[in-house]
Write a protein that holds these residues in place. Structure first.
Motif, PDB file in Angstrom:
ATOM      1  N   HIS A 110       0.834  -1.200   0.000  1.00 38.90           N
ATOM      2  CA  HIS A 110       0.000   0.000   0.000  1.00 38.90           C
ATOM      3  C   HIS A 110       0.875   1.260   0.000  1.00 38.90           C
ATOM      4  O   HIS A 110       0.650   2.191  -0.777  1.00 38.90           O
ATOM      5  CB  HIS A 110      -0.943  -0.006   1.211  1.00 38.90           C
ATOM      6  N   VAL A 111       1.899   1.260   0.863  1.00 36.48           N
ATOM      7  CA  VAL A 111       2.792   2.424   0.945  1.00 36.48           C
ATOM      8  C   VAL A 111       3.534   2.610  -0.379  1.00 36.48           C
ATOM      9  O   VAL A 111       3.587   3.719  -0.928  1.00 36.48           O
ATOM     10  CB  VAL A 111       3.785   2.265   2.122  1.00 36.48           C
ATOM     11  N   GLU A 117       2.616   6.233  -7.166  1.00 37.09           N
ATOM     12  CA  GLU A 117       1.561   7.063  -7.765  1.00 37.09           C
ATOM     13  C   GLU A 117       1.827   8.550  -7.566  1.00 37.09           C
ATOM     14  O   GLU A 117       1.650   9.352  -8.476  1.00 37.09           O
ATOM     15  CB  GLU A 117       0.196   6.676  -7.185  1.00 37.09           C
ATOM     16  N   ARG A 118       2.261   8.924  -6.361  1.00 45.83           N
ATOM     17  CA  ARG A 118       2.550  10.348  -6.106  1.00 45.83           C
ATOM     18  C   ARG A 118       3.744  10.811  -6.948  1.00 45.83           C
ATOM     19  O   ARG A 118       3.762  11.937  -7.446  1.00 45.83           O
ATOM     20  CB  ARG A 118       2.850  10.589  -4.622  1.00 45.83           C
ATOM     21  N   CYS A 119       4.740   9.935  -7.098  1.00 47.79           N
ATOM     22  CA  CYS A 119       5.899  10.289  -7.930  1.00 47.79           C
ATOM     23  C   CYS A 119       5.477  10.435  -9.389  1.00 47.79           C
ATOM     24  O   CYS A 119       5.936  11.347 -10.082  1.00 47.79           O
ATOM     25  CB  CYS A 119       7.005   9.242  -7.798  1.00 47.79           C
ATOM     26  N   ALA A 120       4.607   9.541  -9.854  1.00 47.61           N
ATOM     27  CA  ALA A 120       4.136   9.615 -11.244  1.00 47.61           C
ATOM     28  C   ALA A 120       3.369  10.912 -11.477  1.00 47.61           C
ATOM     29  O   ALA A 120       3.538  11.570 -12.510  1.00 47.61           O
ATOM     30  CB  ALA A 120       3.266   8.403 -11.565  1.00 47.61           C
ATOM     31  N   GLU A 121       2.544  11.308 -10.506  1.00 52.56           N
ATOM     32  CA  GLU A 121       1.794  12.573 -10.625  1.00 52.56           C
ATOM     33  C   GLU A 121       2.738  13.763 -10.691  1.00 52.56           C
ATOM     34  O   GLU A 121       2.561  14.677 -11.482  1.00 52.56           O
ATOM     35  CB  GLU A 121       0.864  12.747  -9.415  1.00 52.56           C
ATOM     36  N   ALA A 122       3.750  13.735  -9.820  1.00 52.76           N
ATOM     37  CA  ALA A 122       4.673  14.874  -9.724  1.00 52.76           C
ATOM     38  C   ALA A 122       5.584  14.938 -10.949  1.00 52.76           C
ATOM     39  O   ALA A 122       5.864  16.011 -11.470  1.00 52.76           O
ATOM     40  CB  ALA A 122       5.500  14.766  -8.445  1.00 52.76           C
ATOM     41  N   ALA A 137       7.407  -8.562  -7.632  1.00 47.26           N
ATOM     42  CA  ALA A 137       6.327  -7.659  -7.192  1.00 47.26           C
ATOM     43  C   ALA A 137       6.737  -6.202  -7.362  1.00 47.26           C
ATOM     44  O   ALA A 137       5.929  -5.365  -7.787  1.00 47.26           O
ATOM     45  CB  ALA A 137       5.963  -7.944  -5.733  1.00 47.26           C
ATOM     46  N   VAL A 138       7.992  -5.879  -7.029  1.00 48.77           N
ATOM     47  CA  VAL A 138       8.477  -4.502  -7.184  1.00 48.77           C
ATOM     48  C   VAL A 138       8.421  -4.095  -8.660  1.00 48.77           C
ATOM     49  O   VAL A 138       7.950  -3.004  -8.994  1.00 48.77           O
ATOM     50  CB  VAL A 138       9.904  -4.360  -6.608  1.00 48.77           C
ATOM     51  N   LEU A 139       8.873  -4.983  -9.547  1.00 49.43           N
ATOM     52  CA  LEU A 139       8.865  -4.648 -10.978  1.00 49.43           C
ATOM     53  C   LEU A 139       7.434  -4.524 -11.508  1.00 49.43           C
ATOM     54  O   LEU A 139       7.135  -3.627 -12.301  1.00 49.43           O
ATOM     55  CB  LEU A 139       9.664  -5.670 -11.783  1.00 49.43           C
ATOM     56  N   ASP A 140       6.540  -5.415 -11.051  1.00 53.18           N
ATOM     57  CA  ASP A 140       5.128  -5.287 -11.449  1.00 53.18           C
ATOM     58  C   ASP A 140       4.597  -3.908 -11.075  1.00 53.18           C
ATOM     59  O   ASP A 140       3.944  -3.237 -11.878  1.00 53.18           O
ATOM     60  CB  ASP A 140       4.256  -6.332 -10.719  1.00 53.18           C
ATOM     61  N   MET A 141       4.883  -3.490  -9.840  1.00 52.09           N
ATOM     62  CA  MET A 141       4.324  -2.213  -9.356  1.00 52.09           C
ATOM     63  C   MET A 141       4.932  -1.029 -10.098  1.00 52.09           C
ATOM     64  O   MET A 141       4.225  -0.065 -10.414  1.00 52.09           O
ATOM     65  CB  MET A 141       4.504  -2.107  -7.842  1.00 52.09           C
ATOM     66  N   ILE A 142       6.233  -1.105 -10.395  1.00 54.38           N
ATOM     67  CA  ILE A 142       6.855  -0.030 -11.184  1.00 54.38           C
ATOM     68  C   ILE A 142       6.177   0.042 -12.558  1.00 54.38           C
ATOM     69  O   ILE A 142       5.843   1.116 -13.053  1.00 54.38           O
ATOM     70  CB  ILE A 142       8.380  -0.264 -11.308  1.00 54.38           C
ATOM     71  N   GLU A 143       5.965  -1.132 -13.155  1.00 51.29           N
ATOM     72  CA  GLU A 143       5.338  -1.178 -14.478  1.00 51.29           C
ATOM     73  C   GLU A 143       3.921  -0.580 -14.444  1.00 51.29           C
ATOM     74  O   GLU A 143       3.531   0.157 -15.344  1.00 51.29           O
ATOM     75  CB  GLU A 143       5.301  -2.622 -14.977  1.00 51.29           C
ATOM     76  N   TRP A 144       3.174  -0.908 -13.380  1.00 54.17           N
ATOM     77  CA  TRP A 144       1.779  -0.449 -13.308  1.00 54.17           C
ATOM     78  C   TRP A 144       1.652   1.026 -12.920  1.00 54.17           C
ATOM     79  O   TRP A 144       0.770   1.724 -13.401  1.00 54.17           O
ATOM     80  CB  TRP A 144       0.996  -1.290 -12.282  1.00 54.17           C
ATOM     81  N   TYR A 145       2.489   1.478 -11.985  1.00 56.21           N
ATOM     82  CA  TYR A 145       2.215   2.768 -11.330  1.00 56.21           C
ATOM     83  C   TYR A 145       3.208   3.879 -11.646  1.00 56.21           C
ATOM     84  O   TYR A 145       2.952   5.032 -11.296  1.00 56.21           O
ATOM     85  CB  TYR A 145       2.136   2.583  -9.807  1.00 56.21           C
ATOM     86  N   GLY A 151       9.166   9.088 -14.199  1.00 57.74           N
ATOM     87  CA  GLY A 151      10.127   8.970 -13.108  1.00 57.74           C
ATOM     88  C   GLY A 151      11.095   7.839 -13.374  1.00 57.74           C
ATOM     89  O   GLY A 151      10.824   6.981 -14.218  1.00 57.74           O
ATOM     90  N   LEU A 152      12.243   7.863 -12.677  1.00 52.74           N
ATOM     91  CA  LEU A 152      13.267   6.846 -12.903  1.00 52.74           C
ATOM     92  C   LEU A 152      13.593   6.108 -11.608  1.00 52.74           C
ATOM     93  O   LEU A 152      13.651   6.711 -10.538  1.00 52.74           O
ATOM     94  CB  LEU A 152      14.541   7.496 -13.445  1.00 52.74           C
ATOM     95  N   VAL A 153      13.813   4.805 -11.751  1.00 49.39           N
ATOM     96  CA  VAL A 153      14.075   3.957 -10.593  1.00 49.39           C
ATOM     97  C   VAL A 153      15.508   3.434 -10.638  1.00 49.39           C
ATOM     98  O   VAL A 153      15.979   2.977 -11.681  1.00 49.39           O
ATOM     99  CB  VAL A 153      13.094   2.761 -10.572  1.00 49.39           C
ATOM    100  N   VAL A 154      16.171   3.505  -9.487  1.00 48.32           N
ATOM    101  CA  VAL A 154      17.462   2.846  -9.303  1.00 48.32           C
ATOM    102  C   VAL A 154      17.231   1.710  -8.314  1.00 48.32           C
ATOM    103  O   VAL A 154      16.831   1.951  -7.179  1.00 48.32           O
ATOM    104  CB  VAL A 154      18.529   3.820  -8.751  1.00 48.32           C
ATOM    105  N   LEU A 155      17.437   0.486  -8.757  1.00 48.57           N
ATOM    106  CA  LEU A 155      17.266  -0.671  -7.877  1.00 48.57           C
ATOM    107  C   LEU A 155      18.533  -0.811  -7.048  1.00 48.57           C
ATOM    108  O   LEU A 155      19.625  -1.015  -7.581  1.00 48.57           O
ATOM    109  CB  LEU A 155      16.995  -1.928  -8.698  1.00 48.57           C
ATOM    110  N   HIS A 156      18.362  -0.694  -5.741  1.00 47.82           N
ATOM    111  CA  HIS A 156      19.483  -0.708  -4.810  1.00 47.82           C
ATOM    112  C   HIS A 156      19.717  -2.149  -4.338  1.00 47.82           C
ATOM    113  O   HIS A 156      18.745  -2.855  -4.042  1.00 47.82           O
ATOM    114  CB  HIS A 156      19.141   0.258  -3.667  1.00 47.82           C
TER     115      HIS A 156
END
Ligand code: MN
Length: 251
Positions: A110-111, A117-122, A137-145, A151-156
């Motif tokens: 949820h978090v 979503e907030r990052c995508a809006e901004a 699950a992380v990749l699914d959520m990045i793909e969906w939201y 925005g850009l993601v760095v996988l740590h």
């Protein structure tokens, strides 16, 4: 980056506010000219992190809500949302499905969904993302939201498979690599296989150690040497590639 001296290295995931002397840790990264993404674990830590990095040349603070803290601190999500306009950098965020944190996985999702979503809006945010035992699950959520143009993601400290790494790269993700990741054969094989134009260095200090002391941003050269060895490329070439990758990410 402001004009003037270019950074000599990159530590794209370090917890400078968790060293005994936060201000001194920032000052050392500045003095060593290491471009450091100083991630945070709770929105309550944001005001001080923000204040201390307002005028720094190489250190940037990221606004986080660590998945391992979601069980106790999901009520800080509105605070995270309130502070988001104050920064381009977000982290540490993500999911942790390891045995100690599995119980809060639904709350974590949820978090993380709200964060994406907030990052995508901004638009224009750069996120440092944790994905322990939850890469798919992380990749699914990045793909969906979080569409790539939002925005850009760095996988740590990425610990997924080679095919998951390829999926992440196709989604536009970068990878911040630390020295611990290449202690195992599997880790070395993964680092050898990552797309070279998506690799950054990190220390995850103070949670990793170099020669028995907590890693600092200036230890990023250890990671550069390891990546160089694993990929059979000279260190200076890897160092240059990482600078180029940082510029591409920040552009
Ligand atoms: Mn971390």
């Amino acid at each position: 980056m402001t004009e003037g001296l270019q950074p000599v290295g990159v530590d794209f995931h370090c917890h400078l506010d968790l060293y005994p002397d936060h201000e001194a840790a920032i000052a050392r990264a500045e003095a060593m000219r290491v471009y450091t993404l100083s991630v945070t674990t709770t929105p309550r830590a944001w005001p001080r992190n923000h204040k201390l990095t307002r005028d720094t040349r190489y250190v940037r603070a990221a606004l986080g809500l660590h998945p391992q803290l979601v069980a106790e601190r999901s009520d800080e999500l509105p605070l995270w949302e309130r502070y988001l306009p104050e920064t381009r950098y977000v982290g540490e965020v993500g999911l942790d499905a390891g045995p100690r944190f599995y119980k809060s996985l639904e709350a974590q999702k949820h978090v993380f969904r709200t964060v994406l979503e907030r990052c995508a809006e901004a638009g224009g945010k750069i996120l440092s993302v944790h994905s322990v035992r939850s890469v798919a699950a992380v990749l699914d959520m990045i793909e969906w939201y979080l569409p790539l143009d939002r925005g850009l993601v760095v996988l740590h400290w990425f610990t997924g498979s080679k095919s998951e790494a390829r999926r992440a790269a196709a989604l536009g993700c970068y990878f911040s690599v630390n020295a611990e990741m290449v202690r195992s054969d599997r880790g070395r094989a993964l680092v050898a296989d990552l797309p070279i134009d998506r690799i950054l260095t990190e220390t995850d200090g103070p949670f990793t150690q170099i020669d028995g002391h907590p890693s600092e941003p200036s230890d990023m050269h250890v990671t550069i040497d390891v990546i160089a060895r694993v990929r059979n490329v000279p260190s200076h070439e890897i160092a240059r590639t990482i600078q180029t990758n940082l510029q591409a990410l920040l552009r």
